[in-house]
Design an enzyme around this catalytic site. Structure first.
Site, PDB file in Angstrom:
ATOM      1  N   TYR A   1       0.818  -1.216   0.000  1.00  0.00           N
ATOM      2  CA  TYR A   1       0.000   0.000   0.000  1.00  0.00           C
ATOM      3  C   TYR A   1       0.855   1.271   0.000  1.00  0.00           C
ATOM      4  O   TYR A   1       0.653   2.156  -0.841  1.00  0.00           O
ATOM      5  CB  TYR A   1      -0.965  -0.007   1.190  1.00  0.00           C
ATOM      6  CG  TYR A   1      -2.257  -0.762   0.947  1.00  0.00           C
ATOM      7  CD1 TYR A   1      -2.306  -1.815   0.022  1.00  0.00           C
ATOM      8  CD2 TYR A   1      -3.421  -0.450   1.626  1.00  0.00           C
ATOM      9  CE1 TYR A   1      -3.470  -2.524  -0.191  1.00  0.00           C
ATOM     10  CE2 TYR A   1      -4.605  -1.157   1.413  1.00  0.00           C
ATOM     11  CZ  TYR A   1      -4.618  -2.189   0.506  1.00  0.00           C
ATOM     12  OH  TYR A   1      -5.780  -2.884   0.287  1.00  0.00           O
TER      13      TYR A   1
ATOM     14  N   GLU B   1       2.217   6.373  -7.059  1.00  0.00           N
ATOM     15  CA  GLU B   1       1.155   7.165  -7.678  1.00  0.00           C
ATOM     16  C   GLU B   1       1.422   8.659  -7.511  1.00  0.00           C
ATOM     17  O   GLU B   1       1.322   9.438  -8.475  1.00  0.00           O
ATOM     18  CB  GLU B   1      -0.195   6.805  -7.049  1.00  0.00           C
ATOM     19  CG  GLU B   1      -0.701   5.409  -7.379  1.00  0.00           C
ATOM     20  CD  GLU B   1      -1.906   5.028  -6.537  1.00  0.00           C
ATOM     21  OE1 GLU B   1      -2.684   5.941  -6.178  1.00  0.00           O
ATOM     22  OE2 GLU B   1      -2.071   3.834  -6.221  1.00  0.00           O
TER      23      GLU B   1
END
Length: 217
Positions: A149, A156
């Site tokens: 995660y 991103e």
């Protein structure tokens, strides 16, 4: 009361299985193709595949809206839309930016693909098999997120950040501001999602330990 099992060929299990296959193919490309061609060639050869596979998650929003699954609609929209922004807003609209042409693209695909392979296979087994998912799959589902995660989110954000100037010069200041707003949304969004997984992990690990203890008695 035993749970109602679904046919492997019914819509939801089949969707999860095909999604796992799609992400497995992307992981295969990272392992097999990237070492041969390197960056930025790897990005240009795989960006459309990555976009197509990720866009399949739009079905999850529809499923949540129609009540096919119990996932909260707003949470699902937030999770899927952040990735769609990356694949559509950056991969397709701003492919010549430095983020996607660097090793960050590789870390992104690794984090996404491993996470989704495990997640979709977990859902598939839970829907189709009486005993649910194999223990190893449950352990992967509720432990890999510690690493995957943060890696995915960091990748991103780096990709979006590297595209800010190009967004303004190639499109408009408004588009740049949209990307900045999306980045700021991660501040409340990521901790919320991460802490949710931590809470879920606590419940699942407790259940697994209890189940394991009963088998020893």
């Amino acid at each position: 009361m035993s749970k109602k099992l679904a046919s492997p060929l019914s819509f939801l299990p089949l969707y999860n299985l095909l999604s796992a296959v799609g992400w497995s193919y992307l992981l295969y490309l990272v392992i097999s193709l990237y070492p041969k061609v390197g960056q930025p060639a790897f990005f240009y050869q795989t960006k459309n595949v990555a976009t197509l596979v990720q866009c399949g998650a739009i079905i999850e929003i529809i499923n949540s809206f129609l009540g096919v699954v119990r996932s909260p609609l707003l949470t699902t929209v937030a999770q899927v839309s952040s990735r769609l922004l990356v694949v559509l807003g950056i991969f397709q609209l701003l492919p010549n930016t430095s983020g996607v042409q660097s090793v960050v693209y590789i870390s992104l695909l690794l984090a996404w693909s491993i996470t989704e392979i495990v997640r979709y296979l977990y859902y598939f087994f839970m829907l189709v098999f009486k005993n649910g998912a194999p223990k190893i799959l449950i352990l992967l589902r509720y432990n890999l997120f510690w690493i995957l995660y943060p890696t995915g989110v960091a990748s991103e954000l780096r990709i979006i950040y590297c595209a800010l100037n190009a967004a303004e010069s190639q499109y408009s200041l408004l588009y740049k501001r949209i990307l900045i707003a999306a980045m700021l949304a991660y501040i409340p969004g990521f901790p919320m999602l991460f802490l949710h997984m931590v809470a879920q992990r606590k419940k699942v690990m407790k259940s697994l330990r209890s189940s394991f203890g009963k088998k020893l008695i």
